[in-house]
Design a protein around this motif. Sequence first.
Motif, PDB file in Angstrom:
ATOM      1  N   ARG A  83      38.417  40.182  44.509  1.00 22.09           N
ATOM      2  CA  ARG A  83      37.516  39.690  43.471  1.00 22.09           C
ATOM      3  C   ARG A  83      37.389  38.167  43.464  1.00 22.09           C
ATOM      4  NH1 ARG A  83      38.227  41.570  37.775  1.00 22.09           N
ATOM      5  NH2 ARG A  83      36.231  40.525  37.720  1.00 22.09           N
ATOM      6  N   LEU A  84      38.452  37.478  43.879  1.00 21.33           N
ATOM      7  CA  LEU A  84      38.409  36.018  43.808  1.00 21.33           C
ATOM      8  C   LEU A  84      37.784  35.387  45.061  1.00 21.33           C
ATOM      9  CD1 LEU A  84      41.854  35.249  42.102  1.00 21.33           C
ATOM     10  CD2 LEU A  84      39.575  34.986  41.103  1.00 21.33           C
ATOM     11  N   LEU A 103      41.431  36.025  36.438  1.00 25.59           N
ATOM     12  CA  LEU A 103      40.505  37.164  36.420  1.00 25.59           C
ATOM     13  C   LEU A 103      40.283  37.682  35.007  1.00 25.59           C
ATOM     14  CD1 LEU A 103      41.483  38.987  39.714  1.00 25.59           C
ATOM     15  CD2 LEU A 103      39.211  38.155  39.103  1.00 25.59           C
ATOM     16  N   TYR A 137      43.223  41.527  43.458  1.00 32.34           N
ATOM     17  CA  TYR A 137      42.811  40.228  42.893  1.00 32.34           C
ATOM     18  C   TYR A 137      42.060  39.425  43.948  1.00 32.34           C
ATOM     19  CZ  TYR A 137      46.488  40.962  39.282  1.00 32.34           C
ATOM     20  OH  TYR A 137      47.270  41.442  38.281  1.00 32.34           O
TER      21      TYR A 137
END
Length: 424
Positions: free
Chosen positions: A195-196, A80, A192
């Motif tokens: 967002r991934l 990220l 995380y």
Amino acid sequence: MAVTALVGAQWGDEGKGKVIDILAEKSDMVVRAQGGNNAGHTVVANGTVYKLRLIPSGILYKNTTCIVGNGVVIDPGVILSEIDDLISKGVDVSHLKIDARAHVILPYHLAIDELSEKARGAADIGTTKRGIGPCYMDKAERIGIRMCDLINSETFREKLAHNTKIKNDIIVKIYGGTPVSFDKIYADYTEYAKRLAPHVCDTSVLVYNAIKAGKNVLFEGAQGALLDLDVGTYPYVTSSHPVSGGFCIGAGVGPTLIKECLGIAKAYTTRVGKGPFPTELNDEVGEQIRKVGAEFGTVTGRPRRCGWLDTVILRFAVRVNGLTGIALNKLDTLTGLKTLKICVGYNKNGKRVDDFPADISDLEGCEPIYEEYEGWTQDISGAKSLKDLPKAAVNYLKAVEKLIDCPVKMVGVGPDRTQNFMIR
Ligand code: IMP
């Protein structure tokens, strides 16, 4: 270029990044299949510096699909921060695809990497301490957490709770370290995951379809053949498969689909970390190579050990990778050395050794047998073809080809991406 695999032919750090950047421009897809953020390279494009560890360098070309395959281990915080850096520099990252089966590096992996290295004392491996080995250990133990688990909050909670308990026992009871916090990891990694998630899919399907459609697909290797977990200088190796076969497992493609395999080597040898290194130079020539070649680790900044070119190693790399060509980098670093040596075999207790030993303890005490070649003093950093090289440099390249029975297809004469030329 169709379907090409690009691998490190020595102990890593052969300058793969630059060759990958050059080939990535012509590629429809660039695929990483092993390792994690223990690898790293810097790309300079239009004056902007990009430091990439997990993301394939094809990311700078918006029509190139970039794949992080199932065989890669992913530290979500690291990928990220790479994504954020790219976005802040105006790069679109929507063409980044991460395999659902790729394993996730968690804080307990980093803690155990650090603690186990410390516990090994003088016998440490010299790892990059990025949690790579402990993450692959969990994969083999079948308790690993994969990207598909991470993006499913219930599965993630369950697996993380189970693993945190076991890992904290190891951290505290075996190593006397500080336990990791389930709550903190869960909170951070849930963010995380959000967002991934848009990048996560089955990348094996994408790679197969691209190859079937006749696209240019480039497999980007990390580390090098001697760091391969199986055929490398065990135990001083990484925990994945940097050899060409690693692409099949780590990207989910069959071996018949990969047509070309280019091995990247330096015109001399370097290694970071511990372990025997027959042609190592602990003298002013080694110092000169380190200084001129700027031989300091991209990820850790450690000074690299430097030595003469070892064709026992390169013959090994040709064999275990099925190389169809070699790209010889950093030829310019040798400029100014009066005599150049190439190791053609080893002498062990009066017996000649031509094949790289399977048992690393057999490498101890192997004395290099050298052939000497005339050096050159002319600046070769502007060379665009063989014709621009002094005769001595051409002789050096020809000697390498003959000694390893593999064509040198590309030569590097400086750090810039323009300072590389194809021979064939
Ligand atoms: P690990 O991959 O961090 O577990 O480290 C294992 C060994 O591989 C150590 O000797 C590292 O220095 C070496 N290593 C890992 N990645 C690289 C790389 O990208 N270049 C060179 N050496 C590496």
